[in-house]
Design an enzyme around this catalytic site. Structure first.
Site, PDB file in Angstrom:
ATOM      1  N   TYR A 129      11.604 -42.675  16.242  1.00 43.29           N
ATOM      2  CA  TYR A 129      10.551 -43.014  16.764  1.00 43.29           C
ATOM      3  C   TYR A 129      10.122 -42.277  17.786  1.00 43.29           C
ATOM      4  O   TYR A 129       9.847 -42.085  18.418  1.00 43.29           O
ATOM      5  CB  TYR A 129      10.343 -44.751  16.619  1.00 43.29           C
ATOM      6  CG  TYR A 129       8.909 -44.932  16.949  1.00 43.29           C
ATOM      7  CD1 TYR A 129       8.401 -45.536  15.773  1.00 43.29           C
ATOM      8  CD2 TYR A 129       8.632 -45.151  18.211  1.00 43.29           C
ATOM      9  CE1 TYR A 129       7.255 -45.966  16.366  1.00 43.29           C
ATOM     10  CE2 TYR A 129       7.290 -45.504  18.485  1.00 43.29           C
ATOM     11  CZ  TYR A 129       6.561 -46.214  17.560  1.00 43.29           C
ATOM     12  OH  TYR A 129       5.312 -47.034  18.152  1.00 43.29           O
ATOM     13  N   HIS A 130       7.988 -41.771  17.064  1.00 41.72           N
ATOM     14  CA  HIS A 130       7.717 -40.435  17.803  1.00 41.72           C
ATOM     15  C   HIS A 130       7.300 -41.932  18.871  1.00 41.72           C
ATOM     16  O   HIS A 130       5.868 -42.442  18.275  1.00 41.72           O
ATOM     17  CB  HIS A 130       7.095 -40.212  17.491  1.00 41.72           C
ATOM     18  CG  HIS A 130       6.686 -38.856  18.384  1.00 41.72           C
ATOM     19  ND1 HIS A 130       5.938 -38.431  19.414  1.00 41.72           N
ATOM     20  CD2 HIS A 130       7.028 -37.434  17.579  1.00 41.72           C
ATOM     21  CE1 HIS A 130       6.038 -37.619  20.033  1.00 41.72           C
ATOM     22  NE2 HIS A 130       6.587 -36.709  18.976  1.00 41.72           N
ATOM     23  N   GLY A 131       6.907 -41.843  20.788  1.00 39.73           N
ATOM     24  CA  GLY A 131       5.683 -42.373  21.253  1.00 39.73           C
ATOM     25  C   GLY A 131       4.838 -41.393  21.214  1.00 39.73           C
ATOM     26  O   GLY A 131       4.353 -40.280  20.606  1.00 39.73           O
ATOM     27  N   GLU A 202       2.159 -40.575  14.624  1.00 36.25           N
ATOM     28  CA  GLU A 202       2.726 -41.779  14.794  1.00 36.25           C
ATOM     29  C   GLU A 202       2.514 -41.661  16.287  1.00 36.25           C
ATOM     30  O   GLU A 202       2.599 -42.740  16.603  1.00 36.25           O
ATOM     31  CB  GLU A 202       4.699 -41.561  14.390  1.00 36.25           C
ATOM     32  CG  GLU A 202       5.225 -42.798  14.754  1.00 36.25           C
ATOM     33  CD  GLU A 202       6.082 -43.455  14.125  1.00 36.25           C
ATOM     34  OE1 GLU A 202       6.754 -43.828  13.079  1.00 36.25           O
ATOM     35  OE2 GLU A 202       7.477 -42.199  15.156  1.00 36.25           O
TER      36      GLU A 202
END
Length: 330
Positions: A129-131, A202
């Protein structure tokens, strides 16, 4: 009445200096009662200082990036004569930067890495998951190199390769922008490869609800199928509380979709607790299509988020987790 020159010599030193400065500014600008305006300006500065800080702090990540670039240039200049005789010319440089970034992660975020036993000895595709920034992935990469002596290639957006000075950093760490054939080749050589299918979209437009934004992207799944490697899901707890974006402003989303550049402002840089969790691998199955593998990967990543992240994310709670012990079942 005391004249301007007298005010600079009479009375206590701090008061005479301020009075003199106020008098000079008043004479220069022609504004009466300028001391009232100065008092108001000081008050505004005091009120807005916290707001300014949260927008300035993310700049420390940029400073670390360019510090890394400078160190790599020094390393290259010092070791360029050994290049022809070295199996991996950048090995020493990567170890040096890993120590730098791991130290930053430990001190600023109390960074922890869990689940390394789920990383296969051979090749594998890590999907994360990309912050708002990829700083959690950099901490992961640094810790992996230090503890397991393994490197991990990564896929990045095209704009990253246009950032001034970044070429040496990207080359040293094997960062690529694709295409699919290059990714498959790296995996077939036995390497680890990491990708965030959500990418910049994202990063900028997900929020404290940790919504996965992949759209119709399934190329990563086809890469894993073609290379015949497992997919390993990965998620970092509180990654959106460390640095947040103003992606909720609709006009910024519209502008991004038009020009495809990450112009959304960031704020934060808070020293929240960061823990990266590596999930169980999804094994290669020749009978699974790219669409099915994409759905399985998304479900596995969503399960990691639901298990390890309290939603909605909360900055204060993430800060307090620096002082809490990790549960055994995590």
């Amino acid at each position: 009445m005391i004249g301007g020159n007298e005010s600079c010599t009479a009375g206590p030193m701090p008061m005479s200096y301020l009075t003199c400065l106020t008098y000079i500014l008043g004479e220069w600008t022609g504004v009466e009662h300028i001391e009232d305006y100065l008092s108001y300006a000081v008050y505004l500065l005091w009120v807005l200082l916290p707001l300014a800080v949260v927008f300035v702090l993310p700049g420390s990540i940029i400073i670390l990036f360019y510090t890394s670039i400078l160190l790599l240039h020094i390393y290259k200049r010092k070791n360029e004569l050994k290049e022809a005789y070295s199996h991996d010319f950048w090995a020493g440089g990567k170890q040096m930067l890993a120590t730098l970034w791991d130290g930053h992660g430990r001190i600023w975020h109390g960074y922890e890495l869990h689940g390394t036993e789920n990383i296969p000895e051979g090749p594998g595709l890590i999907v994360f998951y990309h912050g708002a920034t990829p700083v959690d992935y950099i901490y992961f990469m640094a810790r992996l190199l230090i503890e397991k002596k393994r490197s991990c290639y990564a896929v990045a957006d095209h704009f990253v390769f246009r950032l001034p000075g970044f070429k040496i950093l990207l080359d040293a760490h094997g960062v690529m922008h694709g295409p699919k054939e290059e990714c498959v080749s790296a995996l077939k050589k036995g390497s680890l490869l990491a990708i965030a299918p959500g990418g910049v979209r994202e990063a900028l437009f997900s929020d404290k609800m940790y919504t996965i934004i992949w759209g119709n992207r399934k190329g990563f799944a086809q890469v894993a199928i073609d290379a015949k490697v497992p997919i390993i899901p990965m998620f970092t707890q509180n990654v959106r509380e460390g640095i947040r974006t103003l992606g909720g402003i609709k006009i910024l989303r519209t502008l991004y979709e038009r020009i495809r550049l990450p112009i959304v402002p960031l704020y934060g840089g808070f020293p929240v607790k960061l823990r990266t969790f590596i999930g169980e691998p999804i094994p290669y199955d020749p009978n699974v299509t790219a669409e099915e593998l994409t759905a399985k990967t998304k479900a596995a990543l969503q399960a990691l988020i639901e298990k390890h992240q309290k939603i909605p994310g909360n900055i204060f709670r993430a800060l307090m987790e620096r002082f809490q012990r990790q549960k055994k079942d995590d």
